[in-house]
Write a protein that holds these residues in place. Structure first.
Motif, PDB file in Angstrom:
ATOM      1  N   ALA A 343       1.381  -4.417   9.963  1.00 58.05           N
ATOM      2  CA  ALA A 343       2.244  -5.530  10.367  1.00 58.05           C
ATOM      3  C   ALA A 343       2.015  -6.750   9.477  1.00 58.05           C
ATOM      4  O   ALA A 343       2.940  -7.529   9.224  1.00 58.05           O
ATOM      5  N   ARG A 344       0.796  -6.922   9.019  1.00 57.31           N
ATOM      6  CA  ARG A 344       0.499  -8.070   8.167  1.00 57.31           C
ATOM      7  C   ARG A 344       1.050  -7.900   6.754  1.00 57.31           C
ATOM      8  O   ARG A 344       1.404  -8.873   6.091  1.00 57.31           O
ATOM      9  N   THR A 345       1.078  -6.669   6.274  1.00 55.72           N
ATOM     10  CA  THR A 345       1.384  -6.460   4.853  1.00 55.72           C
ATOM     11  C   THR A 345       2.743  -5.850   4.586  1.00 55.72           C
ATOM     12  O   THR A 345       3.198  -5.863   3.441  1.00 55.72           O
ATOM     13  N   THR A 503       1.091 -10.809  13.101  1.00 57.25           N
ATOM     14  CA  THR A 503       1.718 -10.964  11.789  1.00 57.25           C
ATOM     15  C   THR A 503       1.540 -12.355  11.204  1.00 57.25           C
ATOM     16  O   THR A 503       2.010 -12.619  10.109  1.00 57.25           O
ATOM     17  N   LYS A 504       0.920 -13.275  11.931  1.00 58.86           N
ATOM     18  CA  LYS A 504       0.774 -14.632  11.424  1.00 58.86           C
ATOM     19  C   LYS A 504      -0.301 -14.669  10.339  1.00 58.86           C
ATOM     20  O   LYS A 504      -1.481 -14.451  10.607  1.00 58.86           O
ATOM     21  N   LEU A 505       0.107 -14.958   9.126  1.00 56.11           N
ATOM     22  CA  LEU A 505      -0.785 -14.884   7.973  1.00 56.11           C
ATOM     23  C   LEU A 505      -1.269 -16.243   7.499  1.00 56.11           C
ATOM     24  O   LEU A 505      -2.272 -16.333   6.797  1.00 56.11           O
ATOM     25  N   GLY A 591       1.875  -8.770   1.320  1.00 55.81           N
ATOM     26  CA  GLY A 591       2.861  -7.706   1.475  1.00 55.81           C
ATOM     27  C   GLY A 591       2.937  -6.769   0.298  1.00 55.81           C
ATOM     28  O   GLY A 591       3.897  -6.025   0.148  1.00 55.81           O
ATOM     29  N   HIS A 592       1.922  -6.804  -0.581  1.00 54.93           N
ATOM     30  CA  HIS A 592       1.854  -5.933  -1.748  1.00 54.93           C
ATOM     31  C   HIS A 592       2.951  -6.221  -2.763  1.00 54.93           C
ATOM     32  O   HIS A 592       3.469  -5.312  -3.407  1.00 54.93           O
ATOM     33  N   GLY A 593       3.325  -7.496  -2.891  1.00 51.85           N
ATOM     34  CA  GLY A 593       4.200  -7.875  -3.990  1.00 51.85           C
ATOM     35  C   GLY A 593       3.477  -7.703  -5.323  1.00 51.85           C
ATOM     36  O   GLY A 593       2.242  -7.722  -5.390  1.00 51.85           O
ATOM     37  N   LYS A 594       4.254  -7.550  -6.370  1.00 54.93           N
ATOM     38  CA  LYS A 594       3.644  -7.289  -7.680  1.00 54.93           C
ATOM     39  C   LYS A 594       3.997  -8.347  -8.719  1.00 54.93           C
ATOM     40  O   LYS A 594       3.269  -8.529  -9.691  1.00 54.93           O
ATOM     41  N   ARG A 643      12.982 -17.201   6.304  1.00 54.20           N
ATOM     42  CA  ARG A 643      12.671 -16.189   7.316  1.00 54.20           C
ATOM     43  C   ARG A 643      11.272 -15.626   7.100  1.00 54.20           C
ATOM     44  O   ARG A 643      10.482 -15.487   8.045  1.00 54.20           O
ATOM     45  N   VAL A 644      10.918 -15.285   5.864  1.00 54.10           N
ATOM     46  CA  VAL A 644       9.574 -14.770   5.575  1.00 54.10           C
ATOM     47  C   VAL A 644       8.519 -15.817   5.921  1.00 54.10           C
ATOM     48  O   VAL A 644       7.459 -15.504   6.472  1.00 54.10           O
ATOM     49  N   ALA A 645       8.811 -17.082   5.599  1.00 47.96           N
ATOM     50  CA  ALA A 645       7.869 -18.164   5.915  1.00 47.96           C
ATOM     51  C   ALA A 645       7.622 -18.248   7.418  1.00 47.96           C
ATOM     52  O   ALA A 645       6.473 -18.360   7.871  1.00 47.96           O
ATOM     53  N   MET A 646       8.685 -18.165   8.201  1.00 47.33           N
ATOM     54  CA  MET A 646       8.549 -18.257   9.653  1.00 47.33           C
ATOM     55  C   MET A 646       7.766 -17.071  10.195  1.00 47.33           C
ATOM     56  O   MET A 646       6.883 -17.221  11.054  1.00 47.33           O
ATOM     57  N   ASP A 647       8.059 -15.859   9.695  1.00 46.97           N
ATOM     58  CA  ASP A 647       7.347 -14.670  10.149  1.00 46.97           C
ATOM     59  C   ASP A 647       5.865 -14.738   9.820  1.00 46.97           C
ATOM     60  O   ASP A 647       5.029 -14.186  10.539  1.00 46.97           O
ATOM     61  N   ALA A 648       5.535 -15.376   8.707  1.00 46.64           N
ATOM     62  CA  ALA A 648       4.136 -15.450   8.278  1.00 46.64           C
ATOM     63  C   ALA A 648       3.369 -16.531   9.022  1.00 46.64           C
ATOM     64  O   ALA A 648       2.159 -16.674   8.819  1.00 46.64           O
ATOM     65  N   GLY A 649       4.030 -17.298   9.867  1.00 46.80           N
ATOM     66  CA  GLY A 649       3.352 -18.319  10.651  1.00 46.80           C
ATOM     67  C   GLY A 649       3.459 -19.722  10.102  1.00 46.80           C
ATOM     68  O   GLY A 649       2.761 -20.626  10.570  1.00 46.80           O
ATOM     69  N   ALA A 650       4.338 -19.944   9.121  1.00 46.36           N
ATOM     70  CA  ALA A 650       4.478 -21.284   8.550  1.00 46.36           C
ATOM     71  C   ALA A 650       5.100 -22.238   9.564  1.00 46.36           C
ATOM     72  O   ALA A 650       5.960 -21.852  10.360  1.00 46.36           O
TER      73      ALA A 650
END
Length: 693
Positions: A343-345, A503-505, A591-594, A643-650
């Motif tokens: 869920a975190r990655t 999921t809060k990173l 999230g394993h971005g490259k 959206r990604v920022a909100m999901d990550a806990g920003a």
């Protein structure tokens, strides 16, 4: 399983035997015999129900002898085909138990039915038309039966001797499975007792403390495809939680494909072959076991799946036209690693094959995502020694009695859905509700409180699907707060998924100097990804080192930010000599971005913060790319990044002013939960980030 000594009969056993005489069996007997004999559970339970449907221990012992004798004498092994032929020739007749399937050869003069015995391997066996008409399932999935075979070498068909004949056939099935009797007898049990009866019928012991009410309800979800037409469910979780058992053993109307394999011809039929109708036409559900190992390499095959899962119909492009079917699709798979890490990655469809892993259109067809990680790993004490329904009886009730019912509108007496519930969401949730009502309240009557529980569970299972879709496409699937409203009070209740809390990173408290989060576009993955930059500034000779993710674009972006800071340090009022610090920069992606070439401002803020040794605000995301002269670029895919920022806990996002005009296209529910700050140059971004700490 309490083997080896007498089982203590409890009140529920006595109550069940009295309400359903001849329809129940002790489930520990099934487990004992299953180890020694390789036949389906519903065949074994038919025999046990015939001889051991009692709580009297002496009668059970005598019945077990008869069951073992019947199996030993009549059930044949796959390697005994030639032995069967030889014995038939010698004795002229014999009785066996086997799976009978029938095909119709229209090319034969006048048409001819041929039987095939699956286990013994006998083919081209004569069978009377009366049996075929009486037991039509022999033409679709086959029927396990008591068979009397005779050998008649005088029978010649088409100039070939065909000596094998089914002289008598009696399917292994309960004589009657009437829904009205089922519904009437159900009234003798409380809701909790009835749920325990269903669990015992599945082989589980509901009094074990590991089976909480929540786990019991999740176990019942596995049964819904058997009672609800075209119900699609996916369950991913740890191994040894019994994901596939119920689909393999409890019903002859379900088929489990091991290894996740199943070609389009197998599932939907062969083109121009009426004798090859396809599994979805012959079964109530098609389950794929260990689906993480299967592949959907052909795009046309994927489209066939999508179309069928959405509409319940398909076309093979032949003269059969468009065909409708009622089989649900079930995916079972394993999750390697804990759910929190996944869920975190990533997202919770990650264990699936690469060809469908990120296919939002495919996954949008799921009615429910059952959280397999909440299921206990099965131990011997989890299996019941008590009474449960004979598998064949409950399979017939499910197939012929409950499946034709429709309780998808029962919720409407008390509740309506919130504005985030789209058409597919509603369809998914009400099918889950309908399935639970059929299983627990077959008469369709339940209290408002019970209905609220079922509606909430249906929405939760669908929301788990939507949450994963949102991670793949944040804008299209932004409305995930699935809810229902009480028609009487107007109160709204939002269905929650417990795993969302992991999921809060991004920490809420102040970040250490040089520790910054950003979101960049990864061209290798084709989506935005979360990145974390950590900079350590040590007095030295101006060395510059990037570790972790070290792609050319990331190194150049970091170097450009560093060069801008060196050139403009005096103008910006910095007392420190930038060139007198060694910088170690670590780039990570949860999230394993490259790759990313548009997070230069975040590099700039991180380097500056590390050098001046000032902490940064927690819960913050810094967006934007800059040139060597500090000119800011417009941020693309802004909605996806928010959206990604909100999901990550920003809690806060710092954005270039060049993007101010883009906020009209951002869904309001995103902006309501984030504080947005604008900056017109990199130094202003750094000032806001540091001063907020």
């Amino acid at each position: 399983m309490n083997s080896g000594h007498e089982v203590e009969i409890d009140e529920l056993d006595s109550k069940l035997e009295e309400a359903f005489p001849g329809r129940v069996v002790r489930k520990d007997l099934v487990h004992k015999l299953k180890v020694g004999f390789s036949i389906p559970v519903y065949v074994l339970e038919y025999l046990l129900g015939k001889y051991c449907s009692t709580t009297d221990e002496d009668q059970i012992k005598e019945g077990l002898k008869l069951v073992k004798s019947a199996i030993t004498e009549r059930v044949v092994r796959a390697d005994q085909g030639e032995l069967i032929k030889a014995r038939l020739k010698r004795s002229g007749s014999m009785k066996i138990i086997d799976l009978v399937t029938v095909t119709f050869d229209e090319k034969d003069q006048g048409g001819k039915y041929w039987a095939r015995l699956a286990t013994s391997g006998l083919e081209k066996v004569h069978i009377d038309e009366d049996y075929v008409e009486k037991y039509e399932r022999v033409l679709t999935g086959g029927v396990w039966s008591n068979i009397e075979l005779v050998y008649d070498e005088t029978i010649i068909h088409g100039a070939v001797t065909r000596p094998f004949v089914i002289a008598n056939m009696k399917p292994i099935q309960i004589a009657s499975a009437r829904l009205d009797e089922w519904i009437e007898a159900r009234q003798q049990f409380t809701r909790e007792e009835w749920v325990d009866v269903l669990l015992r019928s599945m082989g589980y012991e509901p009094t074990n403390p590991d089976f909480t009410w929540r786990v019991k309800m999740l176990l019942l979800l596995r049964l819904i495809p058997m009672v609800e037409k075209n119900y699609n469910i996916i369950e991913l979780g740890p191994r040894e939680t019994g994901k596939s058992f119920v689909y393999r053993e409890i019903s002859p109307y379900a088929i489990l494909l091991s290894g996740g394999q199943g070609s389009v011809p197998d599932l939907f039929g062969w083109k121009n072959r009426k004798d090859k109708p396809g599994l979805v036409l012959k079964n109530d559900l098609v389950a794929f076991d260990e689906v993480a190992g299967s592949h959907f390499k052909n795009e046309a095959n994927k489209q066939m799946f999508k179309g069928y899962m959405e509409q319940g119909s398909f076309s093979r492009g032949d003269d059969k036209g468009t065909l409708s079917a009622e089989a649900g699709i079930v995916f079972n798979g394993n999750i390697d690693g804990d759910v929190e890490s996944i869920a975190r990655t990533s997202h919770l469809f990650a264990p699936l094959p690469e060809t469908i892993r990120n296919d939002t259109a495919f996954h949008d067809r799921w009615h429910a995502y059952l959280p397999g990680w909440e299921m206990p790993k099965l131990k011997p004490e989890h299996f019941t020694p008590h009474m449960g329904f004979v598998a064949d009886y409950i399979a017939e009730i499910f197939h012929n009695g409950l499946r034709p019912l429709n309780y998808t509108d029962t919720y409407d007496a008390y509740f309506s859905f919130g504005n985030h519930v789209g058409q597919r969401d509603r369809k998914a949730a009400v099918r889950t509700v309908s399935g639970l009502v059929k299983l627990i309240h077959p008469d369709g009557k339940c209290t408002k409180e019970e209905m609220a529980e079922y509606v909430n569970l249906g929405l939760e299972m669908r929301r788990r699907v939507k949450e994963q879709l949102k991670r793949m496409n944040p804008i299209e699937f932004s409305r995930v707060n699935l809810s229902y409203l009480d028609k009487e009070t107007g109160d709204e209740f939002i269905a929650e998924c417990s795993e969302l809390g992991v999921t809060k990173l991004i920490p809420e408290g102040p970040m250490a100097p040089g520790d910054v989060f950003s979101i960049g576009w990864d061209p290798t993955l084709g989506r935005v990804m979360l990145f974390r930059i950590q900079v350590a500034a040590i007095p030295g000779s101006g060395k510059f080192k990037v570790v972790g993710l070290t792609s050319k674009a990331l190194r150049e972006s970091a170097q450009m930010a560093h060069n801008y800071l060196r050139v403009n340090a005096r103008r910006l009022g910095l007392e420190q000599d930038i060139g007198s610090y060694d910088l170690n920069i670590q780039v990570m992606s949860p999230g394993h971005g490259k790759e990313a070439e548009d997070i230069g401002v975040a590099f700039y803020v991180a380097i500056l913060s590390a050098i001046v040794n000032k902490p940064l605000a927690g819960g913050m995301i810094i967006l934007g790319e800059m040139t060597i002269h500090g000119v800011l670029s417009r941020v693309e895919y802004l909605g996806d990044r928010i959206r990604v920022a909100m999901d990550a806990g920003a809690k806060q996002v710092i954005i270039p002013t060049t993007n101010a005009a883009d906020f009209g296209s951002i869904p309001p529910e995103l902006l309501d939960k984030l504080r947005v700050e604008f900056f017109s140059d990199p130094m202003q971004a750094a000032f806001k980030a540091i001063s907020e700490a």
